[in-house]
Design a protein around this motif. Structure first.
Motif, PDB file in Angstrom:
ATOM      1  N   ILE A 194      -5.128   6.459  -5.604  1.00 37.03           N
ATOM      2  CA  ILE A 194      -6.165   6.167  -4.613  1.00 37.03           C
ATOM      3  C   ILE A 194      -7.574   6.374  -5.180  1.00 37.03           C
ATOM      4  CG2 ILE A 194      -6.356   8.472  -3.579  1.00 37.03           C
ATOM      5  CD1 ILE A 194      -6.156   5.081  -1.700  1.00 37.03           C
ATOM      6  N   THR A 195      -7.736   7.294  -6.138  1.00 39.26           N
ATOM      7  CA  THR A 195      -9.064   7.489  -6.742  1.00 39.26           C
ATOM      8  C   THR A 195      -9.516   6.219  -7.450  1.00 39.26           C
ATOM      9  OG1 THR A 195      -8.711   9.866  -7.008  1.00 39.26           O
ATOM     10  CG2 THR A 195     -10.402   8.858  -8.395  1.00 39.26           C
ATOM     11  N   TRP A 196      -8.582   5.601  -8.165  1.00 42.08           N
ATOM     12  CA  TRP A 196      -8.882   4.323  -8.818  1.00 42.08           C
ATOM     13  C   TRP A 196      -9.278   3.291  -7.777  1.00 42.08           C
ATOM     14  CZ3 TRP A 196      -6.841  -0.503  -8.146  1.00 42.08           C
ATOM     15  CH2 TRP A 196      -7.121  -1.464  -9.116  1.00 42.08           C
ATOM     16  N   TRP A 197      -8.558   3.228  -6.673  1.00 46.53           N
ATOM     17  CA  TRP A 197      -8.825   2.250  -5.606  1.00 46.53           C
ATOM     18  C   TRP A 197     -10.236   2.443  -5.051  1.00 46.53           C
ATOM     19  CZ3 TRP A 197     -10.240   1.787  -0.563  1.00 46.53           C
ATOM     20  CH2 TRP A 197      -9.878   0.636   0.124  1.00 46.53           C
ATOM     21  N   PHE A 245       0.863  -1.180   0.000  1.00 43.04           N
ATOM     22  CA  PHE A 245       0.000   0.000   0.000  1.00 43.04           C
ATOM     23  C   PHE A 245       0.894   1.223   0.000  1.00 43.04           C
ATOM     24  CE2 PHE A 245      -3.111   2.912   2.245  1.00 43.04           C
ATOM     25  CZ  PHE A 245      -4.027   2.944   1.209  1.00 43.04           C
ATOM     26  N   PHE A 246       0.679   2.112  -0.959  1.00 37.74           N
ATOM     27  CA  PHE A 246       1.601   3.221  -1.202  1.00 37.74           C
ATOM     28  C   PHE A 246       3.026   2.700  -1.387  1.00 37.74           C
ATOM     29  CE2 PHE A 246      -1.860   5.765   0.753  1.00 37.74           C
ATOM     30  CZ  PHE A 246      -2.029   6.687  -0.273  1.00 37.74           C
ATOM     31  N   ASN A 247       3.108   1.593  -2.125  1.00 37.71           N
ATOM     32  CA  ASN A 247       4.364   1.011  -2.583  1.00 37.71           C
ATOM     33  C   ASN A 247       5.247   0.462  -1.461  1.00 37.71           C
ATOM     34  OD1 ASN A 247       5.559   0.327  -5.066  1.00 37.71           O
ATOM     35  ND2 ASN A 247       7.125   1.909  -4.832  1.00 37.71           N
ATOM     36  N   LYS A 248       4.648   0.160  -0.311  1.00 34.26           N
ATOM     37  CA  LYS A 248       5.379  -0.484   0.783  1.00 34.26           C
ATOM     38  C   LYS A 248       4.526  -1.622   1.340  1.00 34.26           C
ATOM     39  CE  LYS A 248       8.120   3.515   2.291  1.00 34.26           C
ATOM     40  NZ  LYS A 248       8.447   4.403   3.433  1.00 34.26           N
ATOM     41  N   GLU A 291       2.112   0.421  11.449  1.00 31.32           N
ATOM     42  CA  GLU A 291       2.486   0.765  10.076  1.00 31.32           C
ATOM     43  C   GLU A 291       2.496   2.277   9.855  1.00 31.32           C
ATOM     44  OE1 GLU A 291       3.522  -1.267   7.838  1.00 31.32           O
ATOM     45  OE2 GLU A 291       2.645  -3.250   8.159  1.00 31.32           O
ATOM     46  N   GLY A 292       2.251   3.055  10.912  1.00 31.21           N
ATOM     47  CA  GLY A 292       2.287   4.504  10.789  1.00 31.21           C
ATOM     48  C   GLY A 292       1.102   5.061  10.017  1.00 31.21           C
ATOM     49  N   LYS A 293       1.330   6.145   9.281  1.00 30.06           N
ATOM     50  CA  LYS A 293       0.248   6.798   8.543  1.00 30.06           C
ATOM     51  C   LYS A 293      -0.364   5.854   7.498  1.00 30.06           C
ATOM     52  CE  LYS A 293       1.946  11.537   9.065  1.00 30.06           C
ATOM     53  NZ  LYS A 293       2.467  12.733   8.355  1.00 30.06           N
ATOM     54  N   ARG A 294       0.486   5.080   6.826  1.00 34.05           N
ATOM     55  CA  ARG A 294      -0.038   4.138   5.838  1.00 34.05           C
ATOM     56  C   ARG A 294      -0.999   3.147   6.484  1.00 34.05           C
ATOM     57  NH1 ARG A 294       2.587   0.426   3.513  1.00 34.05           N
ATOM     58  NH2 ARG A 294       4.007   0.218   5.278  1.00 34.05           N
TER      59      ARG A 294
END
Length: 307
Positions: free
Chosen positions: A179-182, A121-124, A254-257
């Motif tokens: 995220i819009t696509w998601w 998610f967000f490349n992590k 996982e912090g903000k993500r």
């Protein structure tokens, strides 16, 4: 690197130029054959497939299980084993090594292999909040499994008796869309999930394949937990699900993500499913025939059959 002697990958695609090359690069030295079944993409999906020299088919999309089972039945698979990979997924080096070293040596009693999927998610990677490890049946002997027919959460199910093993390494699910696509995708998913939930109550399709049992395979345990979740009241269960995922299972680590993921996937999406069920009851009541009619008129879905 020598290729596994007898493994075919099946990949379903539609406008996957952003992901497909990455996926194929992870498979090209592992698989003897790669089959793509495309739903008439409008981007460069076909050109990328041609670049890698894989077999490319086109078939009209109905739903995931119908398309995947079409691939199993109509693409003349000649290898001993099949692996299911989505276009936005790829396999890591550890799983490649496991396949090279172990796949040729399983005895005939082993008909399926489970591997771990890890979500990015967000490349992590997401490793907390109950997201890892999640084991899935993704590899099976040719002719021994099909994709269960469901509106959502389709699993591969065995159609033969046999044993299952696990392989080390990860199948990485890393979608690169924004995220819009998601959100748009999960809005559509929520409608299908609502149908799936109501199917458990009203038995529109009678197509359940994976048993729901606490003492069983990873897929059966997850299905059992989901059935317990569905017995909770509307609008209460998303709050509980978020609390478990974020606080008890450590999503906050996982912090903000992790916070964004748990809000969107574990709360917003589940809340949206409940809203859609609530809307069905508002306009159609709890009469089975009226619910069937509602989905036909509102969405064009015949919910008495999958797809």
């Amino acid at each position: 690197m020598d290729k596994v002697t007898s493994l075919t990958a099946i990949i379903l695609t539609y406008n996957e130029e952003i992901h497909l090359e990455r996926c194929l690069n992870s498979l090209k030295d592992i698989c003897k054959d790669i089959v793509i079944v495309d739903s008439y993409s409008k981007d460069n999906t076909r050109a990328i497939a041609n670049k890698f020299g894989v077999r490319f088919y086109e078939n009209k999309w109905i739903n995931y299980s119908t398309q995947f089972n079409w691939a199993i039945k109509n693409t003349d698979i000649q290898t001993d084993w099949v692996i299911r990979v989505d276009a936005d997924e790829y396999i890591d080096e550890e799983l490649q090594t496991s396949l090279l070293n172990k796949l040729p040596h399983f005895n005939k009693d082993i008909i399926g292999l489970r591997i771990k999927r890890i979500m990015y998610f967000f490349n992590k990677p997401l490793k907390k909040g109950g997201m890892y490890p999640i084991w899935h049946l993704k590899i099976w002997r040719t002719g021994s499994a099909i994709c269960e027919e469901r509106w959502m959460d389709e699993r591969m199910v065995s159609i033969l008796d046999g044993q299952f093993e696990s392989l080390e390494g990860d199948l990485i699910d890393n979608n690169l869309n924004k995220i819009t696509w998601w959100i748009q995708k999960h809005n559509n998913y929520a409608t299908r999930e609502a149908i799936d939930v109501l199917d458990k109550i009203y038995n529109f399709t009678n197509t359940e394949s994976v048993k729901a049992t606490l003492i069983g395979t990873p897929e059966e345990r997850r299905r059992w937990l989901k059935m317990r979740y569905l017995k909770l009241p509307l609008f209460v269960r998303p709050f509980l699900f978020f609390f478990i995922r974020y606080f008890i299972q450590g999503g906050f680590l996982e912090g903000k993500r992790g916070f964004v993921w748990c809000i969107l996937q574990c709360f917003w999406y589940r809340f949206l499913v409940d809203v859609k069920i609530f809307e069905v009851y508002k306009y159609a009541g709890k009469d089975k025939e009226k619910i069937i009619y509602y989905f036909k008129e509102e969405y064009g879905y015949d919910i008495t059959k999958v797809g």
